[in-house]
Design a protein around this motif. Sequence first.
Motif, PDB file in Angstrom:
ATOM      1  N   ALA B  80      -8.283  20.217   8.204  1.00 20.21           N
ATOM      2  CA  ALA B  80      -9.154  19.120   8.636  1.00 20.21           C
ATOM      3  C   ALA B  80      -8.906  17.833   7.846  1.00 20.21           C
ATOM      4  O   ALA B  80      -8.863  16.745   8.429  1.00 20.21           O
ATOM      5  CB  ALA B  80     -10.619  19.549   8.503  1.00 20.21           C
ATOM      6  N   GLU B  81      -8.705  17.963   6.554  1.00 15.69           N
ATOM      7  CA  GLU B  81      -8.599  16.741   5.729  1.00 15.69           C
ATOM      8  C   GLU B  81      -7.333  15.946   6.032  1.00 15.69           C
ATOM      9  O   GLU B  81      -7.238  14.769   5.694  1.00 15.69           O
ATOM     10  CB  GLU B  81      -8.698  17.075   4.228  1.00 15.69           C
ATOM     11  N   HIS B  82      -6.357  16.574   6.666  1.00 14.16           N
ATOM     12  CA  HIS B  82      -5.132  15.852   7.010  1.00 14.16           C
ATOM     13  C   HIS B  82      -5.086  15.407   8.466  1.00 14.16           C
ATOM     14  O   HIS B  82      -4.112  14.766   8.893  1.00 14.16           O
ATOM     15  CB  HIS B  82      -3.901  16.725   6.721  1.00 14.16           C
ATOM     16  N   ALA B  83      -6.098  15.758   9.226  1.00 17.68           N
ATOM     17  CA  ALA B  83      -6.046  15.503  10.674  1.00 17.68           C
ATOM     18  C   ALA B  83      -6.010  14.007  10.995  1.00 17.68           C
ATOM     19  O   ALA B  83      -5.227  13.549  11.841  1.00 17.68           O
ATOM     20  CB  ALA B  83      -7.238  16.168  11.370  1.00 17.68           C
ATOM     21  N   ALA B  84      -6.854  13.223  10.297  1.00 18.27           N
ATOM     22  CA  ALA B  84      -6.920  11.792  10.610  1.00 18.27           C
ATOM     23  C   ALA B  84      -5.570  11.134  10.341  1.00 18.27           C
ATOM     24  O   ALA B  84      -5.067  10.345  11.171  1.00 18.27           O
ATOM     25  CB  ALA B  84      -8.026  11.125   9.782  1.00 18.27           C
ATOM     26  N   LEU B 119     -12.065  10.302  13.512  1.00 17.49           N
ATOM     27  CA  LEU B 119     -11.107  10.669  14.570  1.00 17.49           C
ATOM     28  C   LEU B 119     -11.442   9.925  15.861  1.00 17.49           C
ATOM     29  O   LEU B 119     -10.560   9.382  16.546  1.00 17.49           O
ATOM     30  CB  LEU B 119     -11.110  12.178  14.842  1.00 17.49           C
ATOM     31  N   GLY B 120     -12.727   9.919  16.202  1.00 14.00           N
ATOM     32  CA  GLY B 120     -13.140   9.215  17.408  1.00 14.00           C
ATOM     33  C   GLY B 120     -12.766   7.742  17.343  1.00 14.00           C
ATOM     34  O   GLY B 120     -12.339   7.138  18.346  1.00 14.00           O
ATOM     35  N   ALA B 121     -12.888   7.170  16.146  1.00 12.24           N
ATOM     36  CA  ALA B 121     -12.560   5.750  15.983  1.00 12.24           C
ATOM     37  C   ALA B 121     -11.068   5.506  16.231  1.00 12.24           C
ATOM     38  O   ALA B 121     -10.678   4.474  16.788  1.00 12.24           O
ATOM     39  CB  ALA B 121     -12.960   5.285  14.581  1.00 12.24           C
ATOM     40  N   ARG B 125      -9.661   2.940  18.975  1.00 12.40           N
ATOM     41  CA  ARG B 125      -8.839   1.812  18.537  1.00 12.40           C
ATOM     42  C   ARG B 125      -7.456   1.829  19.175  1.00 12.40           C
ATOM     43  O   ARG B 125      -6.918   0.791  19.550  1.00 12.40           O
ATOM     44  CB  ARG B 125      -8.722   1.845  17.013  1.00 12.40           C
ATOM     45  N   THR B 126      -6.871   3.035  19.338  1.00 12.45           N
ATOM     46  CA  THR B 126      -5.465   3.111  19.740  1.00 12.45           C
ATOM     47  C   THR B 126      -5.281   3.426  21.212  1.00 12.45           C
ATOM     48  O   THR B 126      -4.170   3.394  21.719  1.00 12.45           O
ATOM     49  CB  THR B 126      -4.755   4.211  18.953  1.00 12.45           C
ATOM     50  N   ALA B 127      -6.374   3.820  21.907  1.00 12.40           N
ATOM     51  CA  ALA B 127      -6.297   4.270  23.301  1.00 12.40           C
ATOM     52  C   ALA B 127      -5.518   5.568  23.453  1.00 12.40           C
ATOM     53  O   ALA B 127      -5.208   5.982  24.561  1.00 12.40           O
ATOM     54  CB  ALA B 127      -5.727   3.190  24.227  1.00 12.40           C
ATOM     55  N   MET B 128      -5.163   6.209  22.331  1.00  9.12           N
ATOM     56  CA  MET B 128      -4.624   7.567  22.423  1.00  9.12           C
ATOM     57  C   MET B 128      -5.802   8.514  22.656  1.00  9.12           C
ATOM     58  O   MET B 128      -6.758   8.518  21.882  1.00  9.12           O
ATOM     59  CB  MET B 128      -3.906   7.931  21.107  1.00  9.12           C
TER      60      MET B 128
END
Lengths: 704, 704
Positions: B80-84, B119-121, B125-128
């Motif tokens: 989890a800590e590396h997901a962003a 993550l939601g941000a 922001r990126t439209a991904m």
Amino acid sequence: MAPGAGLDAILRPRSIAVIGASQDATKIGGRPVQLLQRFGFPGAIWPVNPRAAEVQGLPAFASPAALPEAPDLAIIAVAAEHAAAALEECAARGTRAAVVFSSGFAELGAEGEAAQAALGAIAARTAMRILGPNCLGAVSVAERSIATFSIVLEGALPPAGPLGIASQSGNLGSYTMLLARERGIGVSRFLTTGNECDVDIADAIAWLAQDDATKVVLAVLETCRDAPRLVRALELARDAGKPVVVLKIGATAAGQAAAASHTGALAGNDAVFDAVFARTGAVRVRSVEALLDLGHAAAVCGGTLPRGRRTMLLTASGGFGVLLADAATAVGLELPAPEPATQQRILSVVPFASPRNPVDATAQMGARPEVLVEILAAILDDPNCDALLLQLAASLYVPRLRGVFLPALKAMREKHPKKLLMLSVHGPADAVAELTALGIPVVDGVDASTATLAGLCALAEARRTPTPPTAALPPAAPLEAAALCTEAAAKRALAEAGVPVLPERVVQDAAEAAAAAAELGFPVVLKIVSPDLPHKTEVGGVVLDLGDAEAVAAAHDAMLARIRIAAPDARIEGVLVSPMLRGGVELILGSKRDPVFGPVVLVGLGGIFAEIMQDVAIRPAPVDEPEALAMLRGLRAFPVLDGARGRPKADIAAAARAVAALSRFAAQQAATIAEVDINPLLLRPEGQGAVALDALIIPREDRP
Amino acid sequence: MAPGAGLDAILRPRSIAVIGASQDATKIGGRPVQLLQRFGFPGAIWPVNPRAAEVQGLPAFASPAALPEAPDLAIIAVAAEHAAAALEECAARGTRAAVVFSSGFAELGAEGEAAQAALGAIAARTAMRILGPNCLGAVSVAERSIATFSIVLEGALPPAGPLGIASQSGNLGSYTMLLARERGIGVSRFLTTGNECDVDIADAIAWLAQDDATKVVLAVLETCRDAPRLVRALELARDAGKPVVVLKIGATAAGQAAAASHTGALAGNDAVFDAVFARTGAVRVRSVEALLDLGHAAAVCGGTLPRGRRTMLLTASGGFGVLLADAATAVGLELPAPEPATQQRILSVVPFASPRNPVDATAQMGARPEVLVEILAAILDDPNCDALLLQLAASLYVPRLRGVFLPALKAMREKHPKKLLMLSVHGPADAVAELTALGIPVVDGVDASTATLAGLCALAEARRTPTPPTAALPPAAPLEAAALCTEAAAKRALAEAGVPVLPERVVQDAAEAAAAAAELGFPVVLKIVSPDLPHKTEVGGVVLDLGDAEAVAAAHDAMLARIRIAAPDARIEGVLVSPMLRGGVELILGSKRDPVFGPVVLVGLGGIFAEIMQDVAIRPAPVDEPEALAMLRGLRAFPVLDGARGRPKADIAAAARAVAALSRFAAQQAATIAEVDINPLLLRPEGQGAVALDALIIPREDRP
């Protein structure tokens, strides 16, 4: 004859004659000959066929008389019109029992009924027990005794095992056997009673209750032709400690109409069956699948039934946890939170687990399957845990998980032999068999596993509940016809039976009315007393809330004047003066005759609840006070009596006493009365009792 | 963003990067690499792992930046800590969408929520588009795109076919896929949304609604994070003519508590979900098995949904007939008798049949299987037959029967293409597949088949019912605070909104009171008007049934004197004088805020029914009058309004108008008010209308 007597010859025969034996194994006279040979029946098989020397490789006999010995069992596979003659010949040859496959009897109506009665008469006269007609016969698996033409056995036999199947419906019984075979569940006996000219479902249940090979009885009921025998059979099973699981079909009006058309027997109120099952400890299910699930689970867990309904749910999936919680709640299981210490133990093993109930061990249970044993231990040690239901979805298909989970379950089952540990899991079959052998019941599916667990709880509760005393009421003198005619007389009879009524006077003129009112205390009510006016209100025969002597006298004369116009021919016996009560809740009490179970007692809240919401409890009469209390507690509207939302608590104990008293009265007067209506019974606040404000007794038209 | 936008990259990717790809196929970073290769994904598979040159035989890349091209889809299988960071790198590389398997986010509480918001941000922001975190990913069967680590795919893929599975719960979704595979039922897509930091269940449903490969949507809902999007998605499916079957879990308090603990989201009233499904034509089921049964049946029968609920049951067994009739009744199917001519046709083929409904063709159907085609023809020709459910138990295992039954069913399916012909049968699988290919839905088990048929009827009804107009209410000015304080003000606001109230006056002294009463007509009621006394009765602030001016004046002064003692500090704005009405039925109307759906409207009968029997209807506000009427008709106590047992019929139309008016008011004032209670609304006999006798408005604490 005691239920079950003489069925040994049907289920443990040493020799079987097949009357109407056929060369063609697809015919009902050919299939048993084939199946007996194919499955290796060790006794003698004697085909009887006057037109063949040999049937399917066996020497055939021309008639029962030509048999080498008297057979224990004769299978009758001839057309209906020849069945009686065949039975007579069998009886003459000394046959102990017969199974009649032939159809074309009571299921066809009056003509068939007469033909069937003739078969019943043969049984009664010769003491040869007769199963059927129009039945699928009987099977004993271990003994390889296959007295059936069920198409299901064109496949294989189920394994020999603890479930005894007794079914009025041949098809439902054999479908149960088919599902058992598919799931590898062991069956002891299969017994279908069909039209029941002699052997009935009570015989079948009673025999299985006393059969060493049978540990659990699965019964399929469509009707009941002799209620006391059924009750005795269920009591025999209960006393033998054998769980009875019942699929009683015909729960709805449409189902009952279909059953009546199928069996020719009257349906009986379905809720009365429920009451009979509750009294005798039988647990009812609603489908063949549930019948087998619960019967099998009861056999697998043996004596280890849950101690109560406090269930801990354990899963590796939040979604399954929610689904399990919904399903468990819907079937009445309780889901207490584990003790804080238990929650700590779980969190020490899986820090991100949800340690409440359902316990969600998360995907960690897949990543580190070894945590299972410690979580199981924590939950099984919890004092709030009566049973643990573990949901494993399809994970036993994964060898890595199976290799860890199965030893963990075995260890926990051994460490906690008295606590029910149950699995909800989807295959594979060999893992399920391994778990089952450990005494761990396994059921596929969330709904099925929670329903089965609730059924095990119900079986356990029946075992813990003391048996209600068998009704042994002193015989009562039949009521005089006069007691049945008016409200006043009906109330006197009910008061004598213990139903509380108000002090009342029947008066003959206005002065007497005023005096009676003064004595009883104001305000009072006046009601006309006439055997010809059961519906008093409609003719102006009721006046409420009269506050003084003058008003009473005036109302008395005005009422009589009204009625002289409204009903000039009615016989008037006087006017009833009673105190006017206010406050309390109105109940409706009644009794009527059920076509299967005879006198039954009913209770519900007055008005909308009973009439529109159909919120009524019904049981066979008599009931004792605890059972009457259970009837009241079972009403949806019970909270209205129990002080919900700040209402005064009603005198529930007094209501239970009145229900029990009415039920004894209905049972003792069963030969005399058809129906009693007490509407209303005014139930006053706690400690203030109850009183029947109005009552009507309707005599049986056929009273002696 | 419109629901479903951008999900193509998740379900039809041309290239997939696996961030955190592992050599070990049992790890979540290893399994997708294995499955993509094993099932033959035709696009590029790019393992990303800084510590390996090769992963499971494929060249590995050190980071997303090192990939040969921007991938359509990235699978994030890191802690989890590396997901962003991984997502940022993927976005920087131009990745169109990502699936985050990693858990350890909102399901852990506040800290995890913050990490998830990050993550939601990134998505915003990126439209991904980002699916997950804490999800089981997505599968497209025909495309062999396997972006999941579901253990279920350690077995095989289901066949490609019409069912699209959208699930918030990974485990329930993949268990659905497992059951589909076992039964040979075709699946188009599998999409699990997990914690929904970006892509939510509405996206999933909306995308499937527009997907050519998907004919029926199976949705598993545990919560709803954006109600309007969910409604839009369900409407999209309805408008595309695609049935939506929903397993919404958390139906009970225990289930909702488990769901809240699992998802971290507030539950929302379960009955409001029912109303939303009813409006949008989605049909709700209660188990994974039922989800698949109904979804598959809907796909198999395509456009041939039942025209109504008039169901003919056909069986070869009396017992099964009874069981079917019970089960069909329990799920709300209707069982009309066939026309006399139909019954004659049946009897001409099988003289001993029971030609009513259920039609019992008896064991003759086994002895002479050729009769089936004629009985089917007779029933399908009957004008009272909307659907025919044929029960064959296990008889398709018998080759002799199968050989006759299957051609008969094929012929009848072709002759009656517009009438639903459905089977309840237990195997074998190849016969089931053959029937299914003919467009005949086949379900195993009596309960499952009748429930599935009832579900098909519900889908058909949803298709026939005109869509209620989308709520487009003119914006309303927020209520003044003063309108929320007293009964009189609340009633004025409600009256303006169209809820009928009585003519009333607020008066300041006894003389005014007497004059107002004379104007309104006697008898009247007096009630204290004070923003500090919402519970008027408790302080003696209500006096009923005042019959003349003198009594009114006296009561006015006595009331004020009482209240000066009982509540000396209360601000008194005057005394309300209203006419005293008698007769009619009391309803309770209300509105409150649902945590998921916002303003909802409620209605029930007063007193015991609403409070104790919990007999209350609830829907999202606003409702129109037909929907309000449906709410009233759905009450168990509805017969009380409808003239049951000789009661006067109440003015039901007026009640529906009042419910609709209140619901519009609640919707328009959603920003201002938290709750409205109208208790009681007096509903008078038909034609005489309804009036709110008391009302209370509770403002939102956070009102603007």
